[in-house]
Write an enzyme that holds these catalytic residues in place. Structure first.
Site, mmCIF file in Angstrom:
data_model
loop_
_atom_site.group_PDB
_atom_site.id
_atom_site.type_symbol
_atom_site.label_atom_id
_atom_site.label_comp_id
_atom_site.label_asym_id
_atom_site.label_seq_id
_atom_site.Cartn_x
_atom_site.Cartn_y
_atom_site.Cartn_z
ATOM 1 C CB VAL A 272 -0.503 -0.041 1.615
ATOM 2 C CG1 VAL A 272 -1.737 1.278 1.609
ATOM 3 C CG2 VAL A 272 -1.653 -0.981 1.090
ATOM 4 N N PRO A 273 1.285 1.571 -0.991
ATOM 5 C CG PRO A 273 0.718 3.102 -3.172
ATOM 6 C CD PRO A 273 0.397 1.610 -2.603
ATOM 7 C CB CYS A 274 1.578 5.155 2.729
ATOM 8 S SG CYS A 274 2.744 4.603 3.789
ATOM 9 C CG HIS A 275 6.095 5.213 -1.096
ATOM 10 N ND1 HIS A 275 5.382 4.070 -1.085
ATOM 11 C CD2 HIS A 275 6.159 5.315 -2.338
ATOM 12 C CE1 HIS A 275 5.561 3.456 -2.659
ATOM 13 N NE2 HIS A 275 5.951 4.085 -3.108
ATOM 14 N NE ARG A 276 4.043 4.879 -5.855
ATOM 15 C CZ ARG A 276 3.636 3.494 -6.412
ATOM 16 N NH1 ARG A 276 2.350 3.232 -6.930
ATOM 17 N NH2 ARG A 276 4.480 2.306 -6.542
#
Length: 308
Positions: A272-276
Site C-alpha cells: 500500500v504505497p503511502c509513500h506517494r
C-alpha cells in the site's frame, strides 16, 4: 471502528463552525439512531434483518434521504450503511472479548446467522471470530528478512496473506516491530523459503520491474482506512498526491488529517504505497519508516518511470 466518544469530536472538526451546527446535529442524530437500532434500545432488540433505510433515517433527522446520504458521507467518510456495519462489528468484537462465546456475541450484535458473521469477519477481524475471541491466540505468522535498496526489508504473512511489511536498518528492530504489531500471536517464526515469492515480488517492484505489488493481504482496517488505502493503490508509479487530493478523491475534502492517520497506520509498506502521499507544499512529510526513506522511494520510482 467507530466509537460514540469519538464521533462528536470528528463531526465537530469536520466542517466550518459557522455552517456546521445544523448539519452536525443532523448527522449526530443519524449516528445515534443507527447505534440505538443495532444496540437494541430502539424496537424489540438487535436484528440484522432490520436494516435502517435511508427513508427512515431521513424521516428521523427531518431531511430528504438523498441529502442526508450526501451529508453523512461527506462528514463521516462512509455511508450510513457502512457506519451501521462498522458499529455492528464493533459490538460483535466487544462481545467476543467479554468471553461469552461466538454464538452469544453473534446474537447480541444482531447477526442473523453464524455464516453471515463469518463472511464479514474475514475483512474486519483479519482472522476467524474464534481466534479473535482468544485475543489473537492461534495465529501463526511466518516472516522473512532480506536486504533491499532501502535497507533491511521484513515481510510477514499468515496463511491468508501478507500482514506486515516493514523497512529499517537492523533485523532486530524489524523483528521487535513485528512482535509489537501482533502481541497475541501463538507463533511468529522466520521462514525465508516460505516467503521467497512474496519477497521477490516486492524487490522486483523496487527495481522498477513490477508496477504494482500484487499479493494477497491479511490486514485489518476500518471502513475509512480501507478506502484511503484503495485510493493510494490507484496512484501510478512515479507520481504523488497530496493529502488534500486524496481527501477530495474520497469526497471528504476536510479529512486531510484522517487521511494522514490512515497513511501512518498502514501496516504493509510498499504494497500500500503511502509513500506517494506528500504535503501540499511538495515536502514529502512524515513516513512510518522514515522521511528520508520516503524521499528516496519517490525519487527511485520517478527515475524508474522515466527509464520505462
Amino acid at each position: 471502528m467507530f466509537q460514540a466518544t469519538t464521533t462528536d469530536r470528528k463531526l465537530d472538526s469536520a466542517m466550518h463552525p459557522a455552517k456546521a451546527d445544523a448539519r452536525v446535529t443532523a448527522v449526530q442524530r443519524a449516528c445515534r439512531y443507527i447505534e440505538a437500532r443495532i444496540d437494541g434500545t430502539e424496537g424489540d432488540g438487535p436484528d440484522d434483518s432490520a436494516v435502517v433505510t435511508l427513508a427512515e433515517l431521513g424521516d428521523h433527522c427531518g431531511m430528504s434521504p438523498w441529502h442526508l446520504q450526501r451529508l453523512f458521507k461527506r462528514t463521516m467518510g462512509v455511508s450510513p450503511r457502512q457506519y451501521a456495519d462498522a458499529h455492528r462489528m464493533k459490538r460483535f468484537k466487544a462481545g467476543l472479548q467479554q468471553g461469552g462465546g461466538v454464538a452469544a456475541a453473534t446474537y447480541d450484535a444482531g447477526y442473523g446467522s453464524s455464516s453471515r458473521v463469518y463472511e464479514r469477519a474475514a475483512s474486519a477481524l483479519g482472522m476467524t471470530p474464534a481466534t479473535y475471541a482468544k485475543g489473537g491466540r492461534g495465529a501463526h505468522i511466518a516472516y522473512a528478512v532480506t536486504s533491499s535498496p532501502l535497507g533491511r526489508l521484513l515481510v510477514a504473512a499468515t496463511g491468508r496473506g501478507v500482514c506486515f511489511v516493514s523497512i529499517g536498518a537492523r533485523n532486530e528492530d524489524l523483528e521487535t516491530a513485528l512482535h509489537r504489531e501482533f502481541p497475541a500471536a501463538d507463533a511468529i517464526h522466520r521462514d525465508d523459503d516460505a516467503l521467497a515469492d512474496g519477497v521477490a515480488k516486492i524487490l522486483d517492484h523496487l527495481d522498477g520491474k513490477e508496477p504494482h505489488v500484487d499479493l494477497p493481504l491479511d490486514i485489518r482496517a476500518t471502513a475509512f482506512q480501507r478506502r484511503v488505502w484503495e485510493e493510494l493503490r490507484r496512484i501510478p508509479v512515479g507520481e504523488t498526491r497530496t493529502y488534500g487530493q486524496i481527501a477530495r478523491a474520497l469526497g471528504q475534502p476536510q479529512a486531510q488529517r484522517a487521511v494522514g492517520h490512515a497513511c501512518a497506520t498502514n501496516p504493509v509498506a510498499l504494497v500500500v504505497p503511502c509513500h506517494r502521499v506528500v504535503r501540499g507544499d511538495g515536502n514529502p512529510g512524515a513516513y512510518r519508516w522514515g522521511s528520508e526513506r520516503k524521499q528516496r522511494l519517490i525519487e527511485r520510482e520517478t527515475a524508474n518511470r522515466k527509464r520505462g
